[in-house]
Design an enzyme around this catalytic site. Sequence first.
Site, short mmCIF file in Angstrom:
data_model
loop_
_atom_site.label_atom_id
_atom_site.label_comp_id
_atom_site.label_asym_id
_atom_site.label_seq_id
_atom_site.Cartn_x
_atom_site.Cartn_y
_atom_site.Cartn_z
N CYS A 207 50.22 48.15 29.78
CA CYS A 207 50.73 47.71 28.49
C CYS A 207 51.95 48.53 28.09
CB CYS A 207 49.64 47.88 27.42
SG CYS A 207 48.02 47.27 27.92
N ASP B 43 38.14 49.97 28.69
CA ASP B 43 38.31 51.39 28.90
C ASP B 43 38.96 52.07 27.70
OD1 ASP B 43 40.68 50.05 29.40
OD2 ASP B 43 41.16 51.11 31.25
N LEU C 46 50.94 45.73 48.75
CA LEU C 46 52.16 45.81 49.55
C LEU C 46 51.77 46.19 50.97
CD1 LEU C 46 54.57 47.69 47.08
CD2 LEU C 46 54.05 45.25 47.25
N SER D 44 49.61 50.01 46.01
CA SER D 44 50.78 50.56 46.69
C SER D 44 50.48 51.96 47.21
CB SER D 44 51.97 50.59 45.72
OG SER D 44 53.15 50.98 46.36
N GLY D 45 51.22 52.41 48.23
CA GLY D 45 50.88 53.63 48.96
C GLY D 45 51.63 54.89 48.57
#
EC number: 6.3.5.4
Length: 602
Positions: A2, A93, A252, A353-354
């Site tokens: 957000c 959360d 990815l 993603s890494g």
Amino acid sequence: MCAIFGIIGEYDEQQAKYALSRLAHRGPDHCGIEQNRQLFFAHQRLSITDAHARAHQPLQHEKILLSFNGEIYNFQELREELDFDFDFKTQSDSEVIIAAYLKWGVDFVKHLRGMFAIALLDGKKLYLFRDRLGKKPLFYMQTKEAFIFASEIKGLTPFLAKKAMNNDALLSYLSFLAPTPPHTFYKGIQKLAAGEYLRHENGKITTKRYYDLLNTQPSRITDKEEALKKLEKLLKESIDLRLRSEAPMAALLSGGIDSAAINYYAKEQEKNLQTYTLGYKEFAKYDERNNAAKSAQLLGIDNRTVEIDQNSFIQATEQVFASLDEPLNDPAAVPLYLLFDAIKDDGYKVVMSGEGSDELFLGYRQYFEYLDIENAKNLMHKNWLKKYFRSNFSKNREWEWYKRVFDETLLFRTSGDKFTDLQKNLLLRRNVRDNESLQYLSPYRQRFENSAHTDESIWYSYIDINLFQAEHFLTKLDRVSMAHAIESRTPFLDHKLAELVFSIDPVLRYKEGKTKALLKELLANKLPNEILTRKKKGFSNPYMEYLINSGKISLIQEVNQQTGMFKKDELELYLKSASQGSFKQHIWGLYVLSHWIQRELL
């Protein structure tokens, strides 16, 4: 995922709502505002967890207001722990954050596992928190009338009386690819560093560091088998936590081991994520499509390729630079933006993603070069070499490395070390002293020297996680993904996993002399050898070819004619080297800077 935004003090409602609207791309699902005469507290929501209206923000509980950007991956476990003390009304959360604050005070943040930028108002006290490793951004400013905060700079610039460049941002950007905290390119706007929180009360601002990776005990684990066992457990746990999502999720995929590892563990959890890979129409040498296709086949997952060309790259630069707000020297931002464009079109709201693996597991070859050169400090007779390097200047980075060693100054200054101080002195129409840029690293270096850690490889990881990752790679990832209302998750940057790596005898990471030795051994019985032994390619792309062929590179000269910022002859030498493939990222950095100056200051 957000946008958070707020004003404490006097404000114009129309101006406040306009500033908030500039953040709408980060959270298009709902806009919430709580306001009174001295308060404008707002939130743009991207619904990932508990999409019901009951979980809309700002979330209020008695005198507490919360606006939160991010994901708390352990919120379900925290909720069970806090259930006896708090009457939960949602499945989000966000509400867990309020319950945790009521139980633990500001120390609640130490119980969170995730990525977050949090604004929590408790009566007259406002707290702003940025997550431990800097995945989510948080900017703020103080005017005569009010204190203002936002998830992106564009939410604050409407409140500037005049736009002016912050000199510290310029110099740290040239040195390290991105402005170092607390600096931004806009004089008057600051940012929280990773692991920091801010308290605002009665017009007084204080900032404090609540987290530091260096607080780990060094070499607590010395046995390789123990290290591998614990690493595998935490890596799997980190990925599993980030696979929790009520929204469609993708990943990815390059030809490397980081993205392959994520997709391997995802498939173990019966999550066959749709993967995406970039390709370049005119320049196959930069392509990872073939390697990614082989990885997808070996892993048994589906892969979609997205091809871009010079026209799409050049056309996207305006949108990318607008998304970034300020100069960021990472040419991969443009193709990554186009990749997220395709992912959004396919309906995905979450992407794995890494990022972080290279910094934790020593995945850059240059780490080993630095470790080797560090040994030159021990030469007994180096005065001649010291004098030689001082009197024979070269722009080559190796020259700079040896000069630093023989001058007995700090050798490693992040993997994003670009313009040296001597290069800046030659280029800029101002005096830049040698080692002047160390002022931007000194808080981090002092913490390292005051810690129990002594191995320089830990320093490499520490400064790269705090600057090269948090202010460079993660800034890029956050802005270009959120420009498309997509949440990016980075399981290698789980703080518990990072702490574990920092507690392993550092020699185990580099004694074999090969990159990512521990990670590769961990994955040896999981990933095919073809993936594990594949040469690292990185997110390379033909940005300089595109810049030269399109003629856009001339913008650097045009802006310099108007500003006189750079010495013309030295600038021409850099531009001449572009076609020869030298100093490419230096030149891209000047192009991005010139674009910002033209847009914002001229």
